[in-house]
Motif scaffolding. Structure first.
Motif, short mmCIF file in Angstrom:
data_model
loop_
_atom_site.label_atom_id
_atom_site.label_comp_id
_atom_site.label_asym_id
_atom_site.label_seq_id
_atom_site.Cartn_x
_atom_site.Cartn_y
_atom_site.Cartn_z
N THR A 134 11.88 2.73 14.06
CA THR A 134 11.81 2.50 12.62
C THR A 134 10.37 2.16 12.29
O THR A 134 9.81 1.21 12.85
CB THR A 134 12.72 1.34 12.19
OG1 THR A 134 14.08 1.66 12.51
CG2 THR A 134 12.62 1.10 10.69
N GLY A 135 9.76 2.93 11.43
CA GLY A 135 8.35 2.71 11.15
C GLY A 135 7.97 3.15 9.75
O GLY A 135 8.82 3.47 8.91
N GLN A 136 6.68 3.14 9.50
CA GLN A 136 6.15 3.57 8.21
C GLN A 136 4.88 4.37 8.44
O GLN A 136 4.13 4.10 9.39
CB GLN A 136 5.88 2.37 7.30
CG GLN A 136 7.14 1.59 6.94
CD GLN A 136 6.88 0.39 6.05
OE1 GLN A 136 5.91 0.37 5.29
NE2 GLN A 136 7.75 -0.61 6.14
N PHE A 137 4.64 5.36 7.58
CA PHE A 137 3.41 6.14 7.59
C PHE A 137 2.52 5.63 6.47
O PHE A 137 2.99 5.31 5.37
CB PHE A 137 3.69 7.62 7.40
CG PHE A 137 4.67 8.19 8.38
CD1 PHE A 137 4.51 7.98 9.74
CD2 PHE A 137 5.76 8.93 7.96
CE1 PHE A 137 5.40 8.50 10.66
CE2 PHE A 137 6.67 9.46 8.87
CZ PHE A 137 6.49 9.23 10.22
N PHE A 138 1.21 5.61 6.73
CA PHE A 138 0.27 5.08 5.76
C PHE A 138 -0.81 6.10 5.43
O PHE A 138 -1.00 7.08 6.17
CB PHE A 138 -0.36 3.79 6.30
CG PHE A 138 0.64 2.69 6.51
CD1 PHE A 138 0.98 1.84 5.47
CD2 PHE A 138 1.26 2.53 7.74
CE1 PHE A 138 1.93 0.84 5.66
CE2 PHE A 138 2.20 1.53 7.94
CZ PHE A 138 2.53 0.68 6.89
N PHE A 139 -1.53 5.85 4.32
CA PHE A 139 -2.48 6.81 3.77
C PHE A 139 -3.85 6.16 3.63
O PHE A 139 -3.96 5.03 3.15
CB PHE A 139 -2.01 7.30 2.39
CG PHE A 139 -0.73 8.09 2.43
CD1 PHE A 139 -0.77 9.47 2.30
CD2 PHE A 139 0.49 7.47 2.60
CE1 PHE A 139 0.40 10.21 2.34
CE2 PHE A 139 1.67 8.19 2.64
CZ PHE A 139 1.63 9.57 2.51
N GLU A 140 -4.89 6.90 4.04
CA GLU A 140 -6.25 6.42 3.90
C GLU A 140 -6.56 6.08 2.44
O GLU A 140 -6.12 6.77 1.52
CB GLU A 140 -7.24 7.48 4.38
CG GLU A 140 -7.42 7.54 5.88
CD GLU A 140 -8.26 6.39 6.43
OE1 GLU A 140 -8.75 5.57 5.63
OE2 GLU A 140 -8.42 6.30 7.65
N GLU A 141 -7.33 5.02 2.24
CA GLU A 141 -7.67 4.55 0.90
C GLU A 141 -8.37 5.63 0.09
O GLU A 141 -8.12 5.78 -1.11
CB GLU A 141 -8.53 3.29 1.01
CG GLU A 141 -8.85 2.64 -0.32
CD GLU A 141 -7.65 1.97 -0.97
OE1 GLU A 141 -7.78 1.56 -2.14
OE2 GLU A 141 -6.59 1.87 -0.32
N ALA B 257 0.85 -1.18 0.00
CA ALA B 257 0.00 0.00 0.00
C ALA B 257 0.89 1.25 0.00
O ALA B 257 2.10 1.18 0.25
CB ALA B 257 -0.90 0.00 1.24
N VAL B 258 0.30 2.39 -0.27
CA VAL B 258 1.06 3.65 -0.29
C VAL B 258 1.60 3.92 1.11
O VAL B 258 0.87 3.85 2.10
CB VAL B 258 0.15 4.81 -0.76
CG1 VAL B 258 0.89 6.13 -0.67
CG2 VAL B 258 -0.32 4.54 -2.20
N HIS B 259 2.89 4.25 1.19
CA HIS B 259 3.52 4.44 2.50
C HIS B 259 4.77 5.30 2.39
O HIS B 259 5.32 5.50 1.31
CB HIS B 259 3.90 3.08 3.12
CG HIS B 259 4.93 2.33 2.32
ND1 HIS B 259 4.63 1.65 1.16
CD2 HIS B 259 6.27 2.16 2.52
CE1 HIS B 259 5.73 1.10 0.67
NE2 HIS B 259 6.74 1.39 1.47
N ILE B 260 5.23 5.78 3.53
CA ILE B 260 6.49 6.50 3.69
C ILE B 260 7.26 5.83 4.82
O ILE B 260 6.71 5.52 5.88
CB ILE B 260 6.26 7.99 4.04
CG1 ILE B 260 5.61 8.72 2.86
CG2 ILE B 260 7.57 8.68 4.43
CD1 ILE B 260 5.25 10.17 3.16
#
Length: 316
Positions: free
Chosen positions: A239-246, A213-216
């Motif tokens: 250490t992580g990732q950011f995610f975006f609403e569909e 999925a879309v992430h940073i």
């Protein structure tokens, strides 16, 4: 005492403090009016500053404190913090994204000043700088006639190795770092948090690639110092990732260059890295004009981290 019983002045003060903690989407630069504000995990956006939302608890003075933000794999495309900058676009095409983050100690709720925050992500068509040959972008198909020397025989050897993954479902191995294949460094950068724990980046809305999925991606480093070569010393506490609403990803897919991608998307619920926990799992609060997303998006999140721990994302 319920909210309706509290004095108006006190209630407003608590609300302002909760917003300052980074929980609600921040509107700026003309994005506030007629804006879409996405909520995490089905949350009501109007209640996004409530201490009852996932990952948040209330302190005695009304400040919102977040539990430890989810740790994830580093992924294969990390490059050490050698680009000290807030604007990481390098002219890349895409929807402008302002990323506003706050780092706090998840135990004390106090801000982490002077922490080095790394972010890196793919471009609008799924390519990572430094790894354009190995990342799986989804650009438009090539034009012209197909090559004449395309092999027609089926291969006789069955591959025996296990293909690398970016965690399950994507390129690169659980943590499995790869060495860069080119010297490009767009959409990568590191900056220090201010005395209130805030840091802001200017970038573009990421695209997508096979299996994710879309992430940073992000890392938070503490205990080191800035040098001419970048941020050195200390240790990585998150250490992580950011995610975006569909819904926001679908809106972006209507605009070029995202609309030219030929890669099938993996949705947020299908992603094998996102733990479906909303804010605590890295789900950003997004604000933008519904009918004019091309003007820009603001994404915000408070990261609860443990500065005494080491989480480099390579052992997951």
């Amino acid at each position: 005492m319920t909210e309706t019983q509290e004095p108006v002045g006190k209630r407003d003060l608590m609300r302002r403090r909760a917003v300052l903690a980074g929980g609600a989407a921040i509107a700026a630069g003309g994005i506030a009016a007629a804006a879409v504000t996405s909520a995490s995990a089905g949350e009501d956006p109007a209640a996004s500053s409530s201490a009852t939302r996932p990952g948040a608890t209330a302190t005695g003075d009304g400040e919102v404190c977040y539990r430890l933000t989810s740790q994830t794999t580093e992924g294969p495309y990390y490059i050490d913090a050698d680009k000290i900058r807030k604007d990481i676009t390098e002219g890349k095409e895409g929807i402008p994204l302002t990323l506003r983050l706050k780092a706090i100690d998840s135990d004390t709720c106090k801000p982490l000043p002077g922490a080095a925050v790394d972010i890196w992500h793919c471009d609008a068509l799924g390519l990572y700088s430094g790894y354009e040959d190995s990342s799986t972008g989804g650009g438009p198909p090539p034009t012209g006639a197909p090559p004449t020397d395309t092999p027609t025989d089926a291969p006789t050897d069955t591959p025996t190795g296990t293909p690398p993954t970016d965690g399950p479902g994507g390129p690169g191995g659980p943590g499995g770092h790869q060495e860069p294949t080119d010297d490009k460094r767009y959409l990568r950068g590191t900056w220090l948090t201010d005395r209130h724990g805030f840091v802001e980046f200017r970038t573009v809305f990421p695209g997508w690639y096979r299996g994710r999925a879309v992430h940073i991606h992000t890392k938070v480093h503490v205990g080191g110092k800035m040098t001419d070569a970048g941020y050195e010393g200390g240790h990585t506490c998150h250490t992580g990732q950011f995610f975006f609403e569909e819904a926001a990803v679908l809106d972006s897919a209507e605009l070029a260059p995202y609309s030219t991608s030929t890669t099938e998307r993996t949705t947020l619920t299908e992603d094998t890295i996102y733990d479906q926990s909303g804010v605590q799992g890295g789900l950003l609060k997004l604000s933008y004009r519904k009918n004019d997303m091309a003007r820009g998006v603001v994404g915000t999140l408070t990261m609860g981290v443990d500065p005494d721990e080491t989480h480099d994302g390579t052992g997951l």
